[in-house]
Design a protein around this motif. Structure first.
Motif, mmCIF file in Angstrom:
data_model
loop_
_atom_site.group_PDB
_atom_site.id
_atom_site.type_symbol
_atom_site.label_atom_id
_atom_site.label_comp_id
_atom_site.label_asym_id
_atom_site.label_seq_id
_atom_site.Cartn_x
_atom_site.Cartn_y
_atom_site.Cartn_z
ATOM 1 N N SER A 83 12.908 -10.220 9.035
ATOM 2 C CA SER A 83 12.721 -11.224 10.082
ATOM 3 C C SER A 83 12.816 -12.635 9.522
ATOM 4 C CB SER A 83 11.355 -11.032 10.748
ATOM 5 O OG SER A 83 11.260 -9.736 11.305
ATOM 6 N N THR A 125 16.529 -11.875 15.186
ATOM 7 C CA THR A 125 15.511 -10.996 14.594
ATOM 8 C C THR A 125 15.650 -9.586 15.136
ATOM 9 O OG1 THR A 125 13.978 -12.856 14.397
ATOM 10 C CG2 THR A 125 13.025 -10.649 14.261
ATOM 11 N N ASN A 133 7.728 -12.011 14.697
ATOM 12 C CA ASN A 133 7.746 -13.450 14.444
ATOM 13 C C ASN A 133 7.817 -14.347 15.669
ATOM 14 O OD1 ASN A 133 10.364 -13.105 15.235
ATOM 15 N ND2 ASN A 133 11.299 -13.529 13.250
#
Lengths: 282, 282
Positions: free
Chosen positions: A47, A74, A83
């Motif tokens: 990520s 991501t 995230n």
């Protein structure tokens, strides 16, 4: 750091901030030494690299666009939410880092003041894509619907239940007022990035209730976690055996609840602080 | 993967390959669970993001230029040598990934066949900058002097004492013939990236003497390490307790020598294999 950074430098600082944050040993959260059952350390590594392109290009895109692109990139590599909070915090900071004129925080203020409804639309799409439970519902604006307010106005509606949303309203008060100074102070005392990130994490947690814990487990649980962070800080200076034992005990307590008591918002704020500090070193 | 990848995708695959390699638990080397005294896990995290820009741009630059830029960018963030071997391996692969035409290995052959004296000059500068002990001296060409041969010819002179140099001569025989197939097979059996990287590492080490160990500790020590890797592979299938115990015991034996018995070249080859596998998934 009063000059604009290049897209390549911004991408690098964003990726490095995400990596140093996740690697750091932060009680209750994923670190180099701890996975969660559903989210592993390597998910965070992938990520971290995934957000580089979107955040590097933040100077040429809207904040909402940047958030959405970063979450989409991501999702191409990782199929769990790792995230979203970090991306929401880093997008305005990355855009500010690409601008000329004055201290970074002043530039962030300008970015936040000019957020639009289109930014809200893209950010809502990103939140839906990340499938984040807690952030979804605010009083008057639901991320399942099309927004009728700017991204900053939408964040204002969630500000009392989410510190990340509140950062959008306060021009990043916790980041610049607490997390970055704690990080700088620790670095100034010669601590490496991981140890400095832990100091920042404990100091933020001690003073600001983690809203991720509060949403999942209630305000009392979240306040108790902050109380424990204060005790850990009081146990001894960083690097002493007393402090080390206190950190380990705190970590065990939080983990005893599975991953239910993980101060995830605090970790996101540390990532934002690392980004600011790394930008300032470029 | 027969199509050219974009610079952004190549950068991302290179960064992810470096991160997954260093995070993986590889007996004797730095991993998410182990630092060396002089080189810490976070040095490798920062090095991984640092090489993205140079390797992403490899399609538009010479291989030597790419190597030198990647090492320079690393040195801006990290003051120890973390990735010279990886950069030497990834630069031709990254350039090949940016090209059209046929399987990746065939494109790598074309890249290697057209290496120049200028590539050697830049690569020597990179080796000097990285201050790597073992790679420095070859029979007839010393990296302290200006090269009079192409980078491939220089690598040929070091091929018997360095597997990385030999890859330049054999069109990446170990990478494509051993490390990538082992990685793919492990992934095909459902292993995650870190576990698959460990399989690749053990399989390469079992069949190819680690030249980093050989240079530092002699051929007998290096052959003994490979023999132990074969025993670990024979101890049980990945994921079984028998295998787990064998891996842990092997790791302890190598670490008992400080960081003197770390199969660093094998780790570099795994990073190259991860890069190839990640490129093929884009």
């Amino acid at each position: 750091m009063n000059r604009a950074l290049s897209p390549a430098d911004i991408a690098l600082c964003a990726q490095a901030a995400c990596l140093l944050e996740v690697a750091a040993v932060k009680p209750g959260n994923v670190s180099r030494y701890h996975d969660f059952d559903d989210t592993r350390f390597e998910d965070f590594l992938l990520s971290a690299v995934a957000v580089g392109a979107a955040l590097g290009a933040a100077g040429a895109a809207g904040v909402g666009e940047t958030i959405l692109l970063a979450v989409q990139d991501t999702r191409r590599l990782v199929d769990v939410n790792t995230n979203l909070g970090i991306v929401l915090l880093l997008a305005p900071l990355a855009r500010a880092a690409a601008m000329e004129g004055g201290p970074l925080r002043r530039r962030v203020s300008r970015v936040l003041a000019t957020l639009t409804i289109a930014d809200a639309r893209d950010a809502y799409a990103a939140i839906r894509l990340a499938r984040a439970g807690g952030l979804g519902k605010v009083e008057a604006q639901d991320v399942r619907e099309e927004p009728t307010v700017t991204l900053r106005e939408a964040m204002a509606l969630a500000a009392d239940r989410d510190t990340i949303a509140r950062e959008y309203v306060t021009d990043y008060d916790v980041t610049f007022g607490l997390a970055v100074p704690a990080l700088r102070q620790a670095r100034g005392r010669g601590l490496g990035w991981p140890a400095a990130a832990l100091e920042s994490y404990l100091r933020v947690l001690a003073e600001v209730v983690d809203t991720f814990v509060a949403r999942k487990r209630g305000g009392n649980a979240a306040r108790a976690v902050s109380e424990r962070a204060r005790e850990v800080l009081a146990a001894g200076e960083p690097g002493t055996p007393e402090r080390g034992r206190a950190v380990a005990a705190f970590d065990s307590e939080l983990r005893a609840h599975g991953n239910r008591l993980n101060p995830g918002t605090t970790a996101d704020l540390v990532a934002a602080a690392l980004f600011v500090a790394l930008c300032e070193e470029r």
